[in-house]
Scaffold this active site. Structure first.
Site, PDB file in Angstrom:
ATOM      1  N   LYS A  46       0.841  -1.201   0.000  1.00  0.00           N
ATOM      2  CA  LYS A  46       0.000   0.000   0.000  1.00  0.00           C
ATOM      3  C   LYS A  46       0.876   1.251   0.000  1.00  0.00           C
ATOM      4  O   LYS A  46       1.797   1.367   0.799  1.00  0.00           O
ATOM      5  CB  LYS A  46      -0.941   0.001   1.210  1.00  0.00           C
ATOM      6  CG  LYS A  46      -2.035  -1.038   1.075  1.00  0.00           C
ATOM      7  CD  LYS A  46      -3.056  -0.925   2.181  1.00  0.00           C
ATOM      8  CE  LYS A  46      -4.131  -1.989   2.020  1.00  0.00           C
ATOM      9  NZ  LYS A  46      -5.030  -2.017   3.174  1.00  0.00           N
ATOM     10  N   GLY A  47       0.571   2.165  -0.901  1.00  0.00           N
ATOM     11  CA  GLY A  47       1.330   3.411  -0.984  1.00  0.00           C
ATOM     12  C   GLY A  47       2.655   3.273  -1.699  1.00  0.00           C
ATOM     13  O   GLY A  47       3.376   4.250  -1.894  1.00  0.00           O
ATOM     14  N   ARG A  50       4.396   1.279  -8.401  1.00  0.00           N
ATOM     15  CA  ARG A  50       4.147   0.077  -9.190  1.00  0.00           C
ATOM     16  C   ARG A  50       5.407  -0.784  -9.337  1.00  0.00           C
ATOM     17  O   ARG A  50       5.396  -1.986  -9.071  1.00  0.00           O
ATOM     18  CB  ARG A  50       3.634   0.486 -10.571  1.00  0.00           C
ATOM     19  CG  ARG A  50       2.940  -0.626 -11.319  1.00  0.00           C
ATOM     20  CD  ARG A  50       2.485  -0.130 -12.691  1.00  0.00           C
ATOM     21  NE  ARG A  50       1.683   1.082 -12.630  1.00  0.00           N
ATOM     22  CZ  ARG A  50       1.360   1.826 -13.695  1.00  0.00           C
ATOM     23  NH1 ARG A  50       1.761   1.476 -14.891  1.00  0.00           N
ATOM     24  NH2 ARG A  50       0.635   2.919 -13.556  1.00  0.00           N
ATOM     25  N   SER A 117      -0.107   6.995  -7.315  1.00  0.00           N
ATOM     26  CA  SER A 117      -0.679   6.360  -8.514  1.00  0.00           C
ATOM     27  C   SER A 117      -0.587   7.215  -9.763  1.00  0.00           C
ATOM     28  O   SER A 117      -0.987   8.377  -9.770  1.00  0.00           O
ATOM     29  CB  SER A 117      -2.141   6.002  -8.258  1.00  0.00           C
ATOM     30  OG  SER A 117      -2.713   5.515  -9.456  1.00  0.00           O
ATOM     31  N   ASN A 119      -2.360   6.552 -12.180  1.00  0.00           N
ATOM     32  CA  ASN A 119      -3.725   6.489 -12.713  1.00  0.00           C
ATOM     33  C   ASN A 119      -4.682   7.418 -11.969  1.00  0.00           C
ATOM     34  O   ASN A 119      -5.901   7.350 -12.174  1.00  0.00           O
ATOM     35  CB  ASN A 119      -4.251   5.049 -12.611  1.00  0.00           C
ATOM     36  CG  ASN A 119      -3.415   4.072 -13.432  1.00  0.00           C
ATOM     37  OD1 ASN A 119      -3.220   4.274 -14.626  1.00  0.00           O
ATOM     38  ND2 ASN A 119      -2.897   3.035 -12.792  1.00  0.00           N
ATOM     39  N   LYS A 146       6.758   7.365  -1.399  1.00  0.00           N
ATOM     40  CA  LYS A 146       6.530   7.343   0.048  1.00  0.00           C
ATOM     41  C   LYS A 146       7.308   6.157   0.610  1.00  0.00           C
ATOM     42  O   LYS A 146       7.358   5.127  -0.061  1.00  0.00           O
ATOM     43  CB  LYS A 146       5.037   7.161   0.355  1.00  0.00           C
ATOM     44  CG  LYS A 146       4.136   8.255  -0.211  1.00  0.00           C
ATOM     45  CD  LYS A 146       2.662   7.864  -0.091  1.00  0.00           C
ATOM     46  CE  LYS A 146       1.787   8.838  -0.850  1.00  0.00           C
ATOM     47  NZ  LYS A 146       0.359   8.491  -0.828  1.00  0.00           N
ATOM     48  N   GLU A 170      -4.188   9.245   5.232  1.00  0.00           N
ATOM     49  CA  GLU A 170      -3.433   8.113   4.654  1.00  0.00           C
ATOM     50  C   GLU A 170      -3.879   6.763   5.197  1.00  0.00           C
ATOM     51  O   GLU A 170      -4.144   6.632   6.385  1.00  0.00           O
ATOM     52  CB  GLU A 170      -1.955   8.272   5.025  1.00  0.00           C
ATOM     53  CG  GLU A 170      -1.047   8.713   3.918  1.00  0.00           C
ATOM     54  CD  GLU A 170      -0.926   7.752   2.740  1.00  0.00           C
ATOM     55  OE1 GLU A 170      -1.321   6.580   2.867  1.00  0.00           O
ATOM     56  OE2 GLU A 170      -0.440   8.171   1.694  1.00  0.00           O
ATOM     57  N   ASP A 171      -3.904   5.758   4.323  1.00  0.00           N
ATOM     58  CA  ASP A 171      -4.242   4.402   4.780  1.00  0.00           C
ATOM     59  C   ASP A 171      -3.015   3.494   4.835  1.00  0.00           C
ATOM     60  O   ASP A 171      -3.120   2.349   5.271  1.00  0.00           O
ATOM     61  CB  ASP A 171      -5.284   3.744   3.866  1.00  0.00           C
ATOM     62  CG  ASP A 171      -4.710   3.377   2.514  1.00  0.00           C
ATOM     63  OD1 ASP A 171      -3.990   4.213   1.931  1.00  0.00           O
ATOM     64  OD2 ASP A 171      -4.960   2.250   2.037  1.00  0.00           O
TER      65      ASP A 171
HETATM   66  C1  G6P Z   1      -0.890   3.837  -4.578  1.00  0.00           C
HETATM   67  C2  G6P Z   1      -1.289   2.448  -4.129  1.00  0.00           C
HETATM   68  C3  G6P Z   1      -0.246   1.411  -4.491  1.00  0.00           C
HETATM   69  C4  G6P Z   1       0.115   1.531  -5.966  1.00  0.00           C
HETATM   70  C5  G6P Z   1       0.625   2.925  -6.280  1.00  0.00           C
HETATM   71  C6  G6P Z   1       0.941   3.110  -7.758  1.00  0.00           C
HETATM   72  O1  G6P Z   1       0.068   4.334  -3.722  1.00  0.00           O
HETATM   73  O2  G6P Z   1      -1.499   2.416  -2.735  1.00  0.00           O
HETATM   74  O3  G6P Z   1      -0.764   0.145  -4.198  1.00  0.00           O
HETATM   75  O4  G6P Z   1       1.105   0.586  -6.313  1.00  0.00           O
HETATM   76  O5  G6P Z   1      -0.387   3.867  -5.922  1.00  0.00           O
HETATM   77  O6  G6P Z   1      -0.258   3.054  -8.485  1.00  0.00           O
HETATM   78  P1  G6P Z   1      -0.362   2.932 -10.055  1.00  0.00           P
HETATM   79  O7  G6P Z   1      -1.824   3.156 -10.323  1.00  0.00           O
HETATM   80  O8  G6P Z   1       0.500   4.008 -10.651  1.00  0.00           O
HETATM   81  O9  G6P Z   1       0.128   1.583 -10.435  1.00  0.00           O
HETATM   82 MG    MG Z   2      -3.425   4.501  -0.032  1.00  0.00          MG
END
Ligand code: G6P
Ligand code: MG
Length: 216
Positions: A46-47, A50, A117, A119, A146, A170-171
């Site tokens: 988490k966090g 990728r 992310s 995305n 992070k 934050e989780d």
């Molecule tokens: C967030 C999520 C992660 C993920 C990261 C990248 O921090 O908590 O689990 O790997 O984003 O996300 P993405 O959508 O770019 O793969």
């Molecule tokens: Mg999160």
């Protein structure tokens, strides 16, 4: 007197439950490589970016891949992940998230998204809340993951406020550490056993109030 001027929100697991989709997509990838990992191990993802997530998973499975293969695997995971994200509807916003964002904006607090992310924008558009943020800092805008505070510091800068005037939601433990490293207050979303160091831990944004915010 309170000095809080802004709230910075993580996305996955705070505003929407995409953490579940990340887990499903990574699990599918690991299974395709002939191994599995636990929900406990998933907490560590988490966090986390990728690329770094993939490296951790390959390590758990004792699998070695070249850089080119890793890129291909990360792309495959993202394709599976986006298949789920593309089905998302505005109803998937976590309870209280939209309401608390609205409350913040009504009283003049600035709001930013601070997510690893890449995305993020697609997800915000899917759930229809892009216009509730004064700034969006995502994985395309930062290079340090992070628990480095870069994403949150960039958020504060974009909002024109000082780090100590910000509260982060934050989780992930990596995110809690990032906020603290950035000299910000942090509200953990989840379990106090996991989110050690957070100034307050709640189960979801539906439990958050301005009163709790100003008492941090
Ligand atoms: C967030 C999520 C992660 C993920 C990261 C990248 O921090 O908590 O689990 O790997 O984003 O996300 P993405 O959508 O770019 O793969
Ligand atoms: Mg999160």
């Amino acid at each position: 007197m309170n000095t809080i001027k802004a709230c910075i929100f993580d996305l996955d697991g705070v505003i929407v439950d995409t953490a579940v989709y990340h887990y499903k997509a990574w699990k599918r990838l690991a299974n395709s490589l002939g191994f599995d990992f636990t929900e406990h191990q998933n907490e560590q993802l988490k966090g986390v970016s990728r690329v770094r997530s993939l490296q951790l998973i390959l390590g758990w499975g004792g699998v070695t891949k070249t850089e080119a293969e890793q890129e291909q695997l990360a792309t495959q995971k993202n394709t599976w992940y986006m298949e789920m994200v593309n089905q998302m509807k505005p109803e998937e916003i976590l309870p209280g998230a939209k309401e608390f964002l609205k409350t913040c904006r009504t009283v003049g607090l600035k709001t930013a998204l601070g997510s690893a992310s890449k995305n993020s924008m697609t997800i915000l558009e899917k759930i229809g809340i892009t216009d509730m943020f004064d700034a969006v800092i995502d994985g395309n805008k930062v290079s340090k993951a992070k628990p480095d505070p870069e994403v949150f510091l960039a958020g504060a800068q974009a909002l024109g406020v000082q780090p100590e005037e910000c509260v982060v939601f934050e989780d992930a433990i990596a995110g809690v550490e990032a906020a603290l490293a950035g000299d910000m207050k942090v509200v953990g979303i989840g379990s106090p056993d996991v989110l050690k160091g957070a100034n307050l831990v709640i189960k979801g944004l539906d439990e958050m109030t301005l009163d709790k915010l100003y008492k941090l």
